[in-house]
Design a protein around this motif. Structure first.
Motif, PDB file in Angstrom:
ATOM      1  N   CYS A  19      61.983 -31.328  68.604  1.00 43.16           N
ATOM      2  CA  CYS A  19      62.214 -30.666  67.312  1.00 43.16           C
ATOM      3  C   CYS A  19      63.683 -30.774  66.942  1.00 43.16           C
ATOM      4  O   CYS A  19      64.025 -31.322  65.902  1.00 43.16           O
ATOM      5  CB  CYS A  19      61.778 -29.208  67.323  1.00 43.16           C
TER       6      CYS A  19
ATOM      7  N   CYS B 297      63.839 -23.017  70.087  1.00 37.90           N
ATOM      8  CA  CYS B 297      64.332 -23.506  68.792  1.00 37.90           C
ATOM      9  C   CYS B 297      64.607 -22.296  67.913  1.00 37.90           C
ATOM     10  O   CYS B 297      63.989 -21.247  68.060  1.00 37.90           O
ATOM     11  CB  CYS B 297      63.260 -24.391  68.168  1.00 37.90           C
TER      12      CYS B 297
ATOM     13  N   HIS C  24      57.384 -25.189  70.492  1.00 39.24           N
ATOM     14  CA  HIS C  24      56.923 -26.427  69.870  1.00 39.24           C
ATOM     15  C   HIS C  24      57.770 -27.633  70.256  1.00 39.24           C
ATOM     16  O   HIS C  24      57.903 -28.582  69.497  1.00 39.24           O
ATOM     17  CB  HIS C  24      56.889 -26.259  68.352  1.00 39.24           C
TER      18      HIS C  24
ATOM     19  N   THR D 169      63.694 -21.875  65.008  1.00 38.42           N
ATOM     20  CA  THR D 169      62.446 -21.514  64.316  1.00 38.42           C
ATOM     21  C   THR D 169      61.650 -20.492  65.143  1.00 38.42           C
ATOM     22  O   THR D 169      61.040 -19.577  64.589  1.00 38.42           O
ATOM     23  CB  THR D 169      61.605 -22.781  64.052  1.00 38.42           C
TER      24      THR D 169
HETATM   25 ZN   LIG Z   1      61.949 -26.306  66.052  1.00 37.63          ZN
END
Ligand SMILES: [Zn+2]
Ligand SMILES: [Zn+2]
Length: 332
Positions: A151, A42, A64, A44
């Motif tokens: 996510c 991701c 995650h 992030t």
């Molecule tokens: Zn994420």
């Protein structure tokens, strides 16, 4: 167990993640342990690894969007049993008591902990989570194809909600990576007309395949005004571009956890009750609702698969916008 671990934040070009051998974590009371099958990457993770976000703990195992099979349960676990396939998202735990938690905004909990940020995540062979924050996954998805729902899917879904788009409305999506390619399927399912703005011709082609009504670049003018927009790219100069396309009363939702500075705005762009809203994390209800939609629509996730050891390369490709869809690490 094998894990790809961050000891010092640095640019992806320096391959900051190291392959290390760690003890297998033991689930505490109320926790389940998964043998990880797949973990999505991701943007992030990129922000964490490159040090754009302040880091609570190092060393750290990122990741995650975790899919795996329960292989051990802690004391008092009742929801899940050995062999269940579950997903672990970004929201790892909340306090359950603060003002945000008690009014259905647990995504804003002051004491929230996040997977692969406050606690070790899924770039590893095993991961642990409180059972209350793990999610059963819809049937019909392979582990790799389910991972991006956790996510990319959930955040895109929350962004759609916060953009106030209504069924049949005209929606703009800026940037077309892992999150947007799921959000468009939800929006099309809701009967929306979707306008996709992205530099990449490959992403425009995928958007058309998934039902985009119109595709172009951020600076292009779509035919007519849009009701709502979601910006997935972490690029602040897209905010005035998106406002420019919105009809009166329209909302633009910003789906990223970080963004380059937003340029000075002419107030006329915002006037007539246009709104800008950011999206922070997600609630368990968001995940439940998105996973249900994923089963019902059914959502088709496009993935590019890498072995765990190639996490640095996969994230570097993500940084360069060279992934066609959602990147996923598979763990044998
Ligand atoms: Zn994420
Ligand atoms: Zn709280």
């Amino acid at each position: 167990m094998n894990a790809m671990r961050l000891s010092r934040a640095g640019p992806m070009e320096q391959r900051p993640l190291d392959l290390v051998d760690l003890p297998v974590p033991i689930p505490g009371p109320g926790e389940v342990r998964l043998r990880v099958e797949a973990c999505g990457i991701c943007r992030t993770d990129l922000h964490i690894i490159e040090g754009d976000l302040s880091l609570p703990t190092l060393p750290l195992v990122p990741g995650h969007q975790i899919v795996g099979l329960v292989d051990q349960v802690g004391e008092g676990v009742t929801r899940f049993a050995k062999g269940d396939r579950l997903g672990i998202p970004w929201l790892y735990s909340t306090c359950g008591q603060c003002a945000f938690c008690v009014r259905d905004q647990e995504n804003l909990c002051d004491a929230a902990r996040f997977t692969g940020y406050h606690v070790d995540g899924g770039y590893a062979e095993f991961a642990v989570i409180p059972e209350a924050f793990a999610h059963p996954l819809p049937a019909g998805f392979s582990p790799a194809h389910a991972a991006p729902l956790l996510c990319a899917g959930v955040i895109g879904f929350r962004a759609l909600r916060l953009s106030t788009i209504r069924p049949g409305g005209r929606l703009g999506l800026y940037g077309f990576g892992g999150s947007a390619h799921i959000a468009i399927q939800v929006a099309v399912h809701w009967g929306c007309e979707v306008y996709v703005f992205t530099r990449s011709e490959a992403h425009r082609a995928l958007a058309r395949q998934l039902g985009a009504h119109w595709t172009g670049r951020a600076e292009d003018d779509p035919p007519g005004r849009l009701d709502s927009a979601v910006i997935f790219a972490p690029v602040g100069r897209l905010v005035p571009e998106a406002l420019r396309t919105l009809a009166k009363g329209g909302t633009v939702a910003l789906a990223g956890i970080a963004m380059s500075p937003i340029p000075e705005l002419d107030y006329a762009l915002l006037h007539d009750e246009r709104a800008i809203v950011s999206v922070a994390n997600s609630t368990r209800q968001d995940a439940l609702d998105l996973l249900r939609l994923a089963r019902d629509i059914p959502i088709r996730t496009e993935v590019e698969i890498f072995p765990l050891e190639e996490a640095n390369r996969a994230l570097h490709l993500l940084k360069q916008s060279r992934l066609r869809a959602a990147g996923v690490l598979t763990i044998s």
